[in-house]
Design an enzyme around this catalytic site. Structure first.
Site, PDB file in Angstrom:
ATOM      1  N   TYR A   1       0.839  -1.202   0.000  1.00 34.83           N
ATOM      2  CA  TYR A   1       0.000   0.000   0.000  1.00 34.83           C
ATOM      3  C   TYR A   1       0.878   1.258   0.000  1.00 34.83           C
ATOM      4  O   TYR A   1       0.663   2.182  -0.788  1.00 34.83           O
ATOM      5  CB  TYR A   1      -0.902  -0.028   1.237  1.00 34.83           C
TER       6      TYR A   1
ATOM      7  N   LYS B   1       1.201   4.227  -2.820  1.00 32.71           N
ATOM      8  CA  LYS B   1       0.872   5.626  -2.505  1.00 32.71           C
ATOM      9  C   LYS B   1       2.088   6.540  -2.706  1.00 32.71           C
ATOM     10  O   LYS B   1       1.943   7.699  -3.114  1.00 32.71           O
ATOM     11  CB  LYS B   1       0.338   5.730  -1.074  1.00 32.71           C
TER      12      LYS B   1
END
Ligand code: NAD
Length: 248
Positions: free
Chosen positions: A156, A160
């Protein structure tokens, strides 16, 4: 301030959470908002109904942002049908958390495909109509985790952080066309995505937040609305933190 009358906006993952708040905020300022979703047809319909009930214009489109062809086709069709595309909020995202040693290849692939490839695919599709009008606003929903990392969130965080690099590159590539590209990096925001945290995890998270509370989707939407507005014309390649002081 922040008048978006006559503008057309696409908000990916606008059926709930931060995306829904962004869609409502942009519509309240006059934009015709197309929200996209992959599941949760009812939630998408509810967002559209809420916007229309408040006097705004909205519609919903279903496609998976991880499918580059589907994303490009759907966004091109929106721009053609509505005659323009002024704002893209690339918000759709997922998190599949876990320690690296337990990481499954398919989870890594899916996280990068939705969060990073999906946003870039939507930006590619949005840039074309924006180039025709020599104006545009693209906002990527990144995360504080992409800036500071977090144990258990390698995929994740990588997705990002990748969005920050992508936004800065696109900001340089399309500045001459007056298209701005920025990131918003939320901290701990109360939505379905963070709803699985138990009370102990919630409290642990809050110890790192100087403002002492989680943020709201509306507080993130306010930052997105600013970056999407005419007032933000001279802001590009920026990372706007909405994190309660979690990272200063
Ligand atoms: P959420 O899970 O409530 O909503 C995510 C939205 O993305 C949903 O509408 C969902 O349908 C859509 N979506 C997921 N996969 C998709 C796909 N393949 N194609 C199209 N749409 C898809 O999440 P949220 O908390 O509202 O988060 C919104 C964004 O903000 C995400 O990118 C998330 O990573 C980011 N973010 C959230 C927080 C937080 O604390 N909630 C913090 C930092 C960043």
């Amino acid at each position: 301030m922040f008048d978006l009358s006559g503008k057309v906006a696409v908000v990916t993952g606008g059926s709930r959470g931060i995306g829904r708040a962004c869609a409502k905020s942009l519509a309240a300022r006059g934009a015709h908002v197309v929200i996209t979703y992959v599941g949760g047809e009812q939630a998408a319909a509810q967002t559209v109904a809420d916007i229309e009930a408040a006097g705004g214009k909205a519609e919903a489109e279903r496609f998976d942002v991880a499918d580059m062809t589907a994303a490009e086709t759907a966004i091109a069709e929106v721009a053609k049908r509505l005659g323009r595309l002024d704002i893209l909020v690339a918000n759709a995202g997922i998190s599949i958390d876990g320690l690296l040693l337990r990481l499954k290849e398919e989870d890594l692939d899916r996280t990068l495909a939705v969060n990073l490839k999906g946003a870039i695919a939507c930006a590619k599709a949005a840039i074309k109509p924006m180039m025709r009008t020599k104006a545009g606003r693209i906002v990527f929903l990144s995360s504080v985790v992409g800036e500071m990392g977090n144990a258990g969130q390698t995929s994740y965080a990588a997705s990002k952080a990748g969005l920050i690099g992508a936004a800065k590159s696109l900001a340089r590539e399309y500045a001459s066309r007056q298209i701005t590209v920025n990131c918003v990096t939320p901290g701990y925001i109360e939505t379905d995505m963070t709803g699985d945290l138990n009370e102990a995890q919630r409290q642990a998270m809050l110890t790192g937040v100087p403002l002492g509370r989680p943020g709201t989707a509306d507080e993130v939407a306010a930052a997105v609305t600013f970056l999407a507005s005419p007032e933000a014309a001279y802001v590009t390649g920026h990372v706007l933190r909405v994190n309660g002081g979690m990272l200063i």
